[in-house]
Write an enzyme that holds these catalytic residues in place. Structure first.
Site, PDB file in Angstrom:
ATOM      1  N   ASN A 212      -0.089  -8.565  -8.975  1.00 14.84           N
ATOM      2  CA  ASN A 212       0.628  -8.145  -7.763  1.00 14.84           C
ATOM      3  C   ASN A 212       0.627  -9.295  -6.757  1.00 14.84           C
ATOM      4  OD1 ASN A 212      -1.856  -7.915  -6.043  1.00 14.84           O
ATOM      5  ND2 ASN A 212      -2.363  -6.450  -7.666  1.00 14.84           N
ATOM      6  N   ASP A 281      -3.752  -0.599 -11.098  1.00 18.97           N
ATOM      7  CA  ASP A 281      -4.023   0.795 -11.469  1.00 18.97           C
ATOM      8  C   ASP A 281      -3.952   0.982 -12.978  1.00 18.97           C
ATOM      9  OD1 ASP A 281      -4.482   1.812  -8.911  1.00 18.97           O
ATOM     10  OD2 ASP A 281      -2.338   1.843  -8.498  1.00 18.97           O
ATOM     11  N   PRO A 307     -10.108   2.496 -14.371  1.00 18.16           N
ATOM     12  CA  PRO A 307     -10.981   3.343 -13.541  1.00 18.16           C
ATOM     13  C   PRO A 307     -10.802   2.991 -12.072  1.00 18.16           C
ATOM     14  CG  PRO A 307     -12.270   1.985 -15.085  1.00 18.16           C
ATOM     15  CD  PRO A 307     -10.839   1.599 -15.238  1.00 18.16           C
ATOM     16  N   ASP A 308     -10.949   3.973 -11.206  1.00 18.27           N
ATOM     17  CA  ASP A 308     -10.828   3.748  -9.762  1.00 18.27           C
ATOM     18  C   ASP A 308     -12.210   3.348  -9.227  1.00 18.27           C
ATOM     19  OD1 ASP A 308     -10.715   4.067  -6.970  1.00 18.27           O
ATOM     20  OD2 ASP A 308      -9.016   5.434  -7.168  1.00 18.27           O
ATOM     21  N   ILE A 309     -12.354   2.077  -8.901  1.00 14.10           N
ATOM     22  CA  ILE A 309     -13.675   1.550  -8.496  1.00 14.10           C
ATOM     23  C   ILE A 309     -14.140   2.213  -7.196  1.00 14.10           C
ATOM     24  CG2 ILE A 309     -15.017  -0.550  -8.062  1.00 14.10           C
ATOM     25  CD1 ILE A 309     -12.625  -2.135  -9.307  1.00 14.10           C
ATOM     26  N   PHE A 326      -9.118   0.182   1.329  1.00 10.68           N
ATOM     27  CA  PHE A 326      -7.802  -0.135   1.866  1.00 10.68           C
ATOM     28  C   PHE A 326      -6.783   0.812   1.256  1.00 10.68           C
ATOM     29  CE2 PHE A 326      -7.365  -3.932   4.545  1.00 10.68           C
ATOM     30  CZ  PHE A 326      -8.693  -4.285   4.653  1.00 10.68           C
ATOM     31  N   LYS A 340      -4.541  10.076   1.039  1.00 13.48           N
ATOM     32  CA  LYS A 340      -5.496   9.287   0.253  1.00 13.48           C
ATOM     33  C   LYS A 340      -6.910   9.445   0.827  1.00 13.48           C
ATOM     34  CE  LYS A 340      -3.606   5.638  -1.935  1.00 13.48           C
ATOM     35  NZ  LYS A 340      -3.029   4.296  -2.066  1.00 13.48           N
ATOM     36  N   LYS A 344     -10.171  10.578  -1.049  1.00  9.43           N
ATOM     37  CA  LYS A 344     -11.325   9.663  -1.127  1.00  9.43           C
ATOM     38  C   LYS A 344     -11.881   9.491   0.283  1.00  9.43           C
ATOM     39  CE  LYS A 344      -8.889   6.652  -4.046  1.00  9.43           C
ATOM     40  NZ  LYS A 344      -8.639   5.285  -4.527  1.00  9.43           N
TER      41      LYS A 344
HETATM   42  O1  PMT Z   1      -4.414 -10.194  -0.189  1.00 11.66           O
HETATM   43  P1  PMT Z   1      -3.352 -10.233   0.906  1.00 11.66           P
HETATM   44  O2  PMT Z   1      -2.128 -10.974   0.491  1.00 11.66           O
HETATM   45  O3  PMT Z   1      -3.928 -10.701   2.222  1.00 11.66           O
HETATM   46  O4  PMT Z   1      -2.865  -8.720   1.131  1.00 11.66           O
HETATM   47  C1  PMT Z   1      -3.765  -7.777   1.630  1.00 11.66           C
HETATM   48  C2  PMT Z   1      -3.637  -6.420   0.906  1.00 11.66           C
HETATM   49  C3  PMT Z   1      -2.282  -5.813   1.188  1.00 11.66           C
HETATM   50  C4  PMT Z   1      -3.832  -6.624  -0.602  1.00 11.66           C
HETATM   51  C5  PMT Z   1      -4.803  -5.526   1.440  1.00 11.66           C
HETATM   52  O5  PMT Z   1      -4.682  -5.398   2.835  1.00 11.66           O
HETATM   53  C6  PMT Z   1      -4.802  -4.165   0.787  1.00 11.66           C
HETATM   54  O6  PMT Z   1      -4.114  -3.243   1.190  1.00 11.66           O
HETATM   55  N1  PMT Z   1      -5.618  -4.019  -0.276  1.00 11.66           N
HETATM   56  C7  PMT Z   1      -5.668  -2.792  -1.113  1.00 11.66           C
HETATM   57  C8  PMT Z   1      -4.496  -2.781  -2.031  1.00 11.66           C
HETATM   58  C9  PMT Z   1      -4.516  -1.566  -2.926  1.00 11.66           C
HETATM   59  O7  PMT Z   1      -4.837  -1.690  -4.074  1.00 11.66           O
HETATM   60  O8  PMT Z   1      -4.252  -0.429  -2.322  1.00 11.66           O
HETATM   61  P2  PMT Z   1      -4.252   1.037  -3.044  1.00 11.66           P
HETATM   62  O9  PMT Z   1      -3.752   1.954  -2.008  1.00 11.66           O
HETATM   63  O10 PMT Z   1      -3.528   0.951  -4.337  1.00 11.66           O
HETATM   64  O11 PMT Z   1      -5.786   1.293  -3.365  1.00 11.66           O
HETATM   65  C10 PMT Z   1      -6.651   1.999  -2.494  1.00 11.66           C
HETATM   66  C11 PMT Z   1      -8.068   1.451  -2.554  1.00 11.66           C
HETATM   67  O12 PMT Z   1      -8.610   1.714  -3.848  1.00 11.66           O
HETATM   68  C12 PMT Z   1      -8.222  -0.023  -2.301  1.00 11.66           C
HETATM   69  O13 PMT Z   1      -9.357  -0.246  -1.516  1.00 11.66           O
HETATM   70  C13 PMT Z   1      -8.414  -0.601  -3.694  1.00 11.66           C
HETATM   71  O14 PMT Z   1      -9.226  -1.777  -3.641  1.00 11.66           O
HETATM   72  C14 PMT Z   1      -9.104   0.528  -4.426  1.00 11.66           C
HETATM   73  N2  PMT Z   1      -8.836   0.597  -5.858  1.00 11.66           N
HETATM   74  C15 PMT Z   1      -7.571   0.717  -6.325  1.00 11.66           C
HETATM   75  C16 PMT Z   1      -7.360   0.844  -7.689  1.00 11.66           C
HETATM   76  C17 PMT Z   1      -8.471   0.829  -8.563  1.00 11.66           C
HETATM   77  N3  PMT Z   1      -8.313   0.927  -9.857  1.00 11.66           N
HETATM   78  N4  PMT Z   1      -9.704   0.717  -8.069  1.00 11.66           N
HETATM   79  C18 PMT Z   1      -9.903   0.616  -6.733  1.00 11.66           C
HETATM   80  O15 PMT Z   1     -11.053   0.519  -6.291  1.00 11.66           O
END
Ligand code: PMT
Length: 404
Positions: A212, A281, A307-309, A326, A340, A344
């Site tokens: 990504n 994901d 897996p969702d860490i 995030f 969300k 979580k």
């Molecule tokens: O890196 P940059 O270019 O500065 O951009 C910053 C950013 C946009 C990447 C950052 O600010 C951000 O939003 N990071 C989280 C991106 C993300 O994966 O969002 P999500 O809504 O899909 O996931 C939610 C949370 O679950 C996140 O904290 C993610 O780290 C976590 N996650 C997601 C999938 C997974 N399999 N395991 C996880 O732990």
């Protein structure tokens, strides 16, 4: 520290000496300031050469310079601004305040102020009538609104013999204020912070992958902010093109599975966890051991959910550990983030919009909506540099210290 053309400039030699006892001081002297205080004395007081010109080491581009090549190896205003924890203009003349208010950048100090992402403080010193002039008052208002902090001026005897408001604040007061803010940089001393950053890479075959747009900038800014406050930082990073903050323990990973392994391990020791990584994901269920040949018109890849860490960390959370996730959304940010967060319920859910230029992925700036366990309503952090936003996020975490 910027020294401008105010008569109080003569007081800065002692001030620089006092600040140098606990801070590394780099002085930048404007042309008007140089008429008031000798550059040599400031260099002796700080132990460093004084910055005087924007164009140091700059050579005009020669006629035969190939287009696209870069003639500068050192850009003084960027170097000064980037390496500073605080920009202090003392004394600040009426002229310099006007420059700042108008956003002029025609010398080294004014360009540093334009670039600075750290706090900027000014200690004005001038005649009372100058200070009271509507233009100066207006500039003051503008700068305050932008977050510039004013130290003084005080009322009393002025250098010109008059009595009124415009006197340079006592240097001891400036030293005290700077000391206090520098001490706050250590407010996370002893705390162990784990940050994840970057976009994971899921192999399709040995030459291709699914990834990504994460540049790692947001996560690295958080790591730097935690280091600035004296924390011990472990940074688990997927591949990025930026340098790791000095002092952080860098753990390089590539895939979501590797990130999961390293994060779950490091989380056992962490007091604060900030999950800024964009974790894939899905991964390719059966990556090919050899490069996939271009044979058919279409190709189907079967993806397997990772897996969702963050969800796992939520279940395994230690007592007192702060967990921040995030949330990246392209649409309906508040609604989706709120959903969300319900699913979580981490301590902080930091939502940002992605998929448009100038914010979210890759940009130096971002805009955040933070859901905090310690606040009744989400906090909107307006568009700003990721470094400043990172510091604001840490402030929000501090609100929860000791609340259990
Ligand atoms: O890196 P940059 O270019 O500065 O951009 C910053 C950013 C946009 C990447 C950052 O600010 C951000 O939003 N990071 C989280 C991106 C993300 O994966 O969002 P999500 O809504 O899909 O996931 C939610 C949370 O679950 C996140 O904290 C993610 O780290 C976590 N996650 C997601 C999938 C997974 N399999 N395991 C996880 O732990």
């Amino acid at each position: 520290m910027g020294v401008t053309g105010s008569v109080a400039a003569y007081k800065t030699v002692a001030l620089v000496k006092d600040l140098s006892r606990f801070a590394e001081v780099r002085v930048v002297l404007t042309d008007a300031g140089a008429r008031m205080v000798p550059e040599k004395l400031l260099a002796q007081a700080s132990g460093h050469a004084v910055g005087r010109t924007l164009f140091k080491g700059f050579k005009p581009i020669a006629a035969d310079t190939p287009s696209g090549s870069h003639p500068l190896s050192f850009v003084p205003h960027i170097e000064y601004a980037r390496s500073s924890d605080l920009v202090l203009i003392a004394p600040a003349s009426a002229d310099f305040l006007a420059k700042m208010a108008f956003g002029l950048g025609d010398d080294l100090l004014s360009t540093i102020c334009l670039y600075a992402t750290c706090p900027v403080w000014v200690a004005p010193a001038m005649n009372q009538h100058m200070w009271a002039h509507p233009a100066v008052a207006q500039n003051q208002k503008t700068l305050r609104r932008r977050g510039v902090r004013f130290l003084g001026p005080e009322s009393g005897h002025l250098a010109c013999g008059e009595v009124g408001e415009g006197r340079f604040v006592e240097p001891a007061e400036i030293v005290g204020q700077v000391r206090e803010v520098f001490a706050s940089f250590q407010s996370w001393k002893g705390r162990r912070v784990l940050v994840t950053a970057g976009g994971t890479q899921e192999p399709i075959d040995p030459v291709r992958m699914i990834t990504n747009h994460s540049s790692g900038k947001m996560g690295y800014a958080l790591a730097q902010a935690a280091l600035n406050r004296g924390a011990r930082v472990t940074l688990i990073s997927a591949p990025v093109r930026i340098a790791a903050p000095q002092g952080a323990k860098l753990v390089a990973v590539r895939t979501a599975a590797q990130m999961r392994g390293q994060t779950l391990k490091a989380a056992q020791e962490a007091d604060v966890i900030l999950m800024a990584a964009a974790v894939a994901d899905y991964r390719v269920a059966e990556p090919s051991a050899l490069k996939i040949k271009k044979k058919s018109e279409s190709l189907t890849l079967r993806l397997q959910k990772n897996p969702d860490i963050l969800a796992e960390l939520l279940v395994r959370r230690k007592k007192g550990q702060v967990l921040a996730g995030f949330c990246a959304e392209t649409d309906h940010l508040e609604k989706n983030a709120s959903l969300k967060w319900r699913k979580k319920p981490v301590d902080l859910l930091i939502a940002n919009q992605v998929g448009r230029p100038g914010t979210g992925f890759e940009s130096d700036r971002n805009e955040l909506l933070v859901f905090s366990r310690w606040r009744a309503k989400p906090v909107r952090l307006a568009r700003d540099f990721k470094s400043r936003l990172a510091s604001r996020v840490l402030d929000l975490i501090e609100e929860g210290w000791g609340t259990g």
